[in-house]
Structure formats: C-alpha cells, structure tokens
Design an enzyme around this catalytic site. Structure first.
Site, PDB file in Angstrom:
ATOM      1  N   ASN A   1     -10.010  -0.273  -0.489  1.00 51.71           N
ATOM      2  CA  ASN A   1      -8.551  -0.182  -0.398  1.00 51.71           C
ATOM      3  C   ASN A   1      -7.941  -0.729  -1.687  1.00 51.71           C
ATOM      4  OD1 ASN A   1      -5.842  -0.516   0.105  1.00 51.71           O
ATOM      5  ND2 ASN A   1      -6.088  -1.450   2.123  1.00 51.71           N
TER       6      ASN A   1
ATOM      7  N   HIS B   1      -3.471   7.225   2.266  1.00 49.71           N
ATOM      8  CA  HIS B   1      -3.818   5.893   1.768  1.00 49.71           C
ATOM      9  C   HIS B   1      -5.221   5.558   2.282  1.00 49.71           C
ATOM     10  CE1 HIS B   1      -3.987   1.773   0.775  1.00 49.71           C
ATOM     11  NE2 HIS B   1      -3.773   1.316   2.000  1.00 49.71           N
TER      12      HIS B   1
ATOM     13  N   CYS C   1       0.810  -1.227   0.000  1.00 49.65           N
ATOM     14  CA  CYS C   1       0.000   0.000   0.000  1.00 49.65           C
ATOM     15  C   CYS C   1       0.842   1.276   0.000  1.00 49.65           C
ATOM     16  CB  CYS C   1      -0.955   0.002   1.184  1.00 49.65           C
ATOM     17  SG  CYS C   1      -2.105  -1.371   1.126  1.00 49.65           S
TER      18      CYS C   1
HETATM   19  N1  ACO Z   1     -18.019  -8.995   8.692  1.00 54.51           N
HETATM   20  C1  ACO Z   1     -18.471  -9.246   9.945  1.00 54.51           C
HETATM   21  N2  ACO Z   1     -17.656  -9.534  10.977  1.00 54.51           N
HETATM   22  C2  ACO Z   1     -16.329  -9.562  10.722  1.00 54.51           C
HETATM   23  C3  ACO Z   1     -15.800  -9.329   9.449  1.00 54.51           C
HETATM   24  C4  ACO Z   1     -16.700  -9.034   8.398  1.00 54.51           C
HETATM   25  N3  ACO Z   1     -16.298  -8.777   7.156  1.00 54.51           N
HETATM   26  N4  ACO Z   1     -14.454  -9.421   9.502  1.00 54.51           N
HETATM   27  C5  ACO Z   1     -14.126  -9.711  10.765  1.00 54.51           C
HETATM   28  N5  ACO Z   1     -15.272  -9.797  11.515  1.00 54.51           N
HETATM   29  C6  ACO Z   1     -15.413 -10.090  12.931  1.00 54.51           C
HETATM   30  C7  ACO Z   1     -14.190 -10.771  13.508  1.00 54.51           C
HETATM   31  O1  ACO Z   1     -14.256 -12.157  13.301  1.00 54.51           O
HETATM   32  C8  ACO Z   1     -14.301 -10.401  14.972  1.00 54.51           C
HETATM   33  O2  ACO Z   1     -15.258 -11.241  15.577  1.00 54.51           O
HETATM   34  P1  ACO Z   1     -15.032 -11.777  17.082  1.00 54.51           P
HETATM   35  O3  ACO Z   1     -15.021 -10.534  17.922  1.00 54.51           O
HETATM   36  O4  ACO Z   1     -16.233 -12.660  17.295  1.00 54.51           O
HETATM   37  O5  ACO Z   1     -13.727 -12.501  17.059  1.00 54.51           O
HETATM   38  C9  ACO Z   1     -14.900  -8.983  14.948  1.00 54.51           C
HETATM   39  O6  ACO Z   1     -15.489  -8.851  13.646  1.00 54.51           O
HETATM   40  C10 ACO Z   1     -13.881  -7.887  15.156  1.00 54.51           C
HETATM   41  O7  ACO Z   1     -12.751  -8.130  14.308  1.00 54.51           O
HETATM   42  P2  ACO Z   1     -11.505  -7.152  14.297  1.00 54.51           P
HETATM   43  O8  ACO Z   1     -10.486  -7.673  13.299  1.00 54.51           O
HETATM   44  O9  ACO Z   1     -11.051  -6.886  15.685  1.00 54.51           O
HETATM   45  O10 ACO Z   1     -12.202  -5.830  13.712  1.00 54.51           O
HETATM   46  P3  ACO Z   1     -11.597  -4.398  13.530  1.00 54.51           P
HETATM   47  O11 ACO Z   1     -12.436  -3.397  14.190  1.00 54.51           O
HETATM   48  O12 ACO Z   1     -10.124  -4.347  13.809  1.00 54.51           O
HETATM   49  O13 ACO Z   1     -11.781  -4.150  11.951  1.00 54.51           O
HETATM   50  C11 ACO Z   1     -10.416  -4.183   9.967  1.00 54.51           C
HETATM   51  C12 ACO Z   1     -11.135  -5.013  11.020  1.00 54.51           C
HETATM   52  C13 ACO Z   1     -11.442  -3.388   9.213  1.00 54.51           C
HETATM   53  C14 ACO Z   1      -9.677  -5.120   9.023  1.00 54.51           C
HETATM   54  C15 ACO Z   1      -9.425  -3.208  10.650  1.00 54.51           C
HETATM   55  O14 ACO Z   1      -8.675  -3.911  11.620  1.00 54.51           O
HETATM   56  C16 ACO Z   1      -8.443  -2.551   9.690  1.00 54.51           C
HETATM   57  O15 ACO Z   1      -8.806  -1.710   8.899  1.00 54.51           O
HETATM   58  N6  ACO Z   1      -7.129  -2.877   9.793  1.00 54.51           N
HETATM   59  C17 ACO Z   1      -6.074  -2.175   9.082  1.00 54.51           C
HETATM   60  C18 ACO Z   1      -6.038  -2.465   7.616  1.00 54.51           C
HETATM   61  C19 ACO Z   1      -4.861  -1.724   7.006  1.00 54.51           C
HETATM   62  O16 ACO Z   1      -4.624  -0.560   7.246  1.00 54.51           O
HETATM   63  N7  ACO Z   1      -4.060  -2.420   6.231  1.00 54.51           N
HETATM   64  C20 ACO Z   1      -2.838  -1.792   5.714  1.00 54.51           C
HETATM   65  C21 ACO Z   1      -2.893  -1.572   4.304  1.00 54.51           C
HETATM   66  S1  ACO Z   1      -3.399  -3.010   3.397  1.00 54.51           S
HETATM   67  C22 ACO Z   1      -2.027  -3.595   2.510  1.00 54.51           C
HETATM   68  O17 ACO Z   1      -0.901  -3.196   2.696  1.00 54.51           O
HETATM   69  C23 ACO Z   1      -2.318  -4.721   1.532  1.00 54.51           C
END
Ligand code: ACO
Length: 321
Positions: A278, A248, A113
């Site tokens: 993204n 980003h 990214c």
């Molecule tokens: N729909 C419903 N529930 C979901 C989904 C979904 N699509 N995905 C995960 N969940 C659930 C999980 O299983 C978890 O359930 P549990 O509590 O029963 O275990 C719950 O939702 C919370 O999951 P988290 O991963 O803690 O959710 P979070 O609030 O962190 O959001 C997300 C997830 C959106 C991926 C976030 O962490 C994020 O944006 N991370 C950073 C991404 C990023 O910046 N990446 C860098 C660039 S990408 C690259 O370089 C390729």
C-alpha cells in the site's frame, strides 16, 4: 468548455525491496498471514536521505517524456502526499523547482490514500474553468518514514513510490467525472499519533501511523461499493461499460469485493498490491501507469479509479483513456 485528458503517465519505485521473509525477522508475523490477509508479497522502501520529492521527480520525468512535453508546457502542478519532504514549501513547489517549471500554481493535497483521486478532481475543475491547459498531477509517498517498524499491524502493509500523469486540455472529456467525499467522524480509526501542532506522545520520535484495520476494512468495502454506484449513476453507465478497474491498492480482498460489486472479472482489474504494497496516494497512478505501459489499458478504454483512506476520505474518477 475544455476538459482534461490523460496525455502521459509514469511511475517510480525506490530500489530497496522488503519481502515478507524480511518482515518475519523484524516482527511476530508470517509470509502466509500477510499474503492471505492482504495479498502483499513485497514492498519497496526509500534509503535514508531519499525523499518523496525524489520519487515524484522520477515519476514526473517519465510521465512528461511519455506525453512528449517539456517543463515550459506545464501550467499547474499538484502533488498528493501525506509524507511531504518538509512542512513547507509544499512538495509540489520543490518538484516544480527540480523540473524547471515556473509561474503556474503548485500545491499539495493531503487526503491520505485518496490523495491522487482528490488531486485529479481538483485538476479537473481547473480544466473545466479554463484555468489550466496542461497539468502535472502526482501521487508520491514515503510512508515508510511514519511507520513504526515494531508494530506488526501496520508495518507489513505499506511501501514507498510515486506515480504521475500529465493532463492536457481537450474538447472531449478524458476525465468524465470525479466524486470526492470525506467524513472526519472516523479520524480515530486511521490516523497518526500526534503531529506538528499537537506534538508527539511521550517517548515518540515521529507521528507514527495507527490503524484499527478490521474496522477500516469493513468501512472501505461498504463505502467503495457505494461510490461505484454513485459514479455509474452520475454518468448513466452500466457496469458492463467499465473496461478497467484501477483501485487503490490497500488489500487484495478489498479490491476483489469492489470488482465483485462491478461484476468485473479480476482479469479486468489492475492489481499491483502484491508487489508494491500500500503506497497510499501513489498507488492508483502507479497501477495506472503499469497497465498502460504493459498494453492492457488502450486508448478509448473506460477506467474506474477509486480509493479510500484516512480521514475517512474516499473518491472515484471515471476516465476515458
Ligand atoms: N501478522 C500476524 N498476525 C497479525 C498481524 C501480522 N502482521 N497483524 C495483526 N495480526 C493479528 C491480530 O493481532 C489479530 O489477532 P487476534 O485475533 O489474536 O487478536 C488477528 O491477526 C486478526 O487481526 P485483524 O486486524 O482482525 O485482521 P484482518 O483480517 O482485518 O486484517 C488488515 C488486517 C490486513 C490490516 C485488514 O484489516 C485491512 O486491510 N484493513 C484495511 C486497510 C485499509 O484499507 N486502509 C485504508 C487505506 S490506508 C491509509 O489511508 C493510510
């Protein structure tokens, strides 16, 4: 010394739209969860047979048209991508051929990214060394090809697209500074499972993206806060002197946290994540082009571009547009 200045920009999205409602039919998720946790409503995906270079070509043609330059004017092509058409030749060489550009260096940069910010940083060095007078710098991705469409933790996040800028040599700096970083100790938090040399895990047909989202989220917020400070300090600037944040587009909450750190209201932040999702290396140049074309970003404005991604990699570019 000669500096790089942005002369023209362009972006291109594939036609196929995938909505949150579509994803609800594919995996156990909901429109509400996706919008609340990420800010994403739609993303655009390529059709079978449509490639990263196809998207890069369209974005580049628009950027070259906006800059008023032809193929013969370009002496450097850099493509930031994680999803090249082939192992080799580089997508930059394939793009060079499509556009009829010949002779100058052409190469890909892979910093996930952060790729486009890395590409700007490298291009900047070419200009400062007097090795380029006009460069085409592109971020282009077809992330959809390495997404496991049964994995709800990743498939709701990503989309395809391309953004491009034409940089020209100038006596006054357009690219004021770039700041590039990486720490491979965190490779396991955001990675593909297998690849060309490692091979694929049993039963896999592709090296799919795997992410420990929550841990990446916390690191992204912390690290992007630090790079804001580093960039301002290096240029002797106050927060109030930044006109636009062009971040980003991974997650609306991460973008908001960086804007808060800068004391910038969200009206001064270019946000495309809701519509584009993204798009990895394509997200920053696409957002930049959107805000230039709709007239928000004006000549003379000071822009902070930043990104964080797999590696981990992170970086910023301070730009006087
Ligand atoms: N729909 C419903 N529930 C979901 C989904 C979904 N699509 N995905 C995960 N969940 C659930 C999980 O299983 C978890 O359930 P549990 O509590 O029963 O275990 C719950 O939702 C919370 O999951 P988290 O991963 O803690 O959710 P979070 O609030 O962190 O959001 C997300 C997830 C959106 C991926 C976030 O962490 C994020 O944006 N991370 C950073 C991404 C990023 O910046 N990446 C860098 C660039 S990408 C690259 O370089 C390729």
């Amino acid at each position: 010394m000669s500096y790089a200045r942005i002369q023209g920009t362009g972006h291109h999205l594939p036609k196929r739209v995938l909505t949150n409602a579509d994803l609800e039919k594919m995996v156990d998720t909901s429109d509400q969860w996706i919008r609340e946790r990420t800010g994403i409503s739609t993303r655009y995906l390529v059709e079978d047979g449509e490639t990263t270079c196809d998207l890069a070509e369209q974005a580049s043609r628009k950027a070259m048209q906006a800059a008023g330059v032809g193929a013969d004017d370009i002496d450097l092509v850099i493509v930031a991508t994680t999803t090249p058409d082939r192992v080799f030749p580089s997508t930059a060489c394939l793009l060079q051929k499509r556009l009829g550009i010949h002779g100058g260096p052409a190469f890909d940069i892979q910093a996930v990214c952060t790729g486009f910010v890395y590409a700007l940083g490298v291009a900047d060095k070419f200009f400062r060394a007097g090795s380029s007078r006009r460069a085409l710098v592109v971020g282009a991705e077809t992330l959809s090809k390495i997404i496991d469409w049964t994995d709800r933790t990743t498939c709701v996040l990503f989309g395809d697209g391309a953004g491009a800028v034409v940089l020209e040599a100038s006596d006054t700096p357009g690219l004021l500074s770039t700041h590039l970083h990486a720490d491979g100790d965190f490779e396991h938090l955001l990675t593909t499972r297998g690849g060309v040399s490692e091979g694929l895990p049993d039963g896999a047909d592709t090296a799919y993206v795997h992410m420990k989202g929550n841990e990446v989220f916390k690191m992204a917020v912390k690290t992007l806060g630090r790079i804001v400070d580093e960039t301002l300090e290096a240029n002797g600037l106050e927060k109030s002197q930044i006109d636009w944040l062009v971040p980003h587009q991974a997650n609306y909450r991460i973008i908001e946290a960086t804007a808060r750190k800068l004391g910038l209201p969200m009206e001064r932040v270019v946000v495309t994540v809701a519509e584009h999702g993204n798009t990895s290396a394509a997200s920053v140049p696409m957002a930049l082009d959107v805000a230039i074309r709709d007239g928000r970003i004006q000549r003379g404005d000071t822009l902070l571009l930043e990104a964080f991604g797999g590696g981990f990699t992170w970086g910023s570019a301070l730009v006087r547009y």
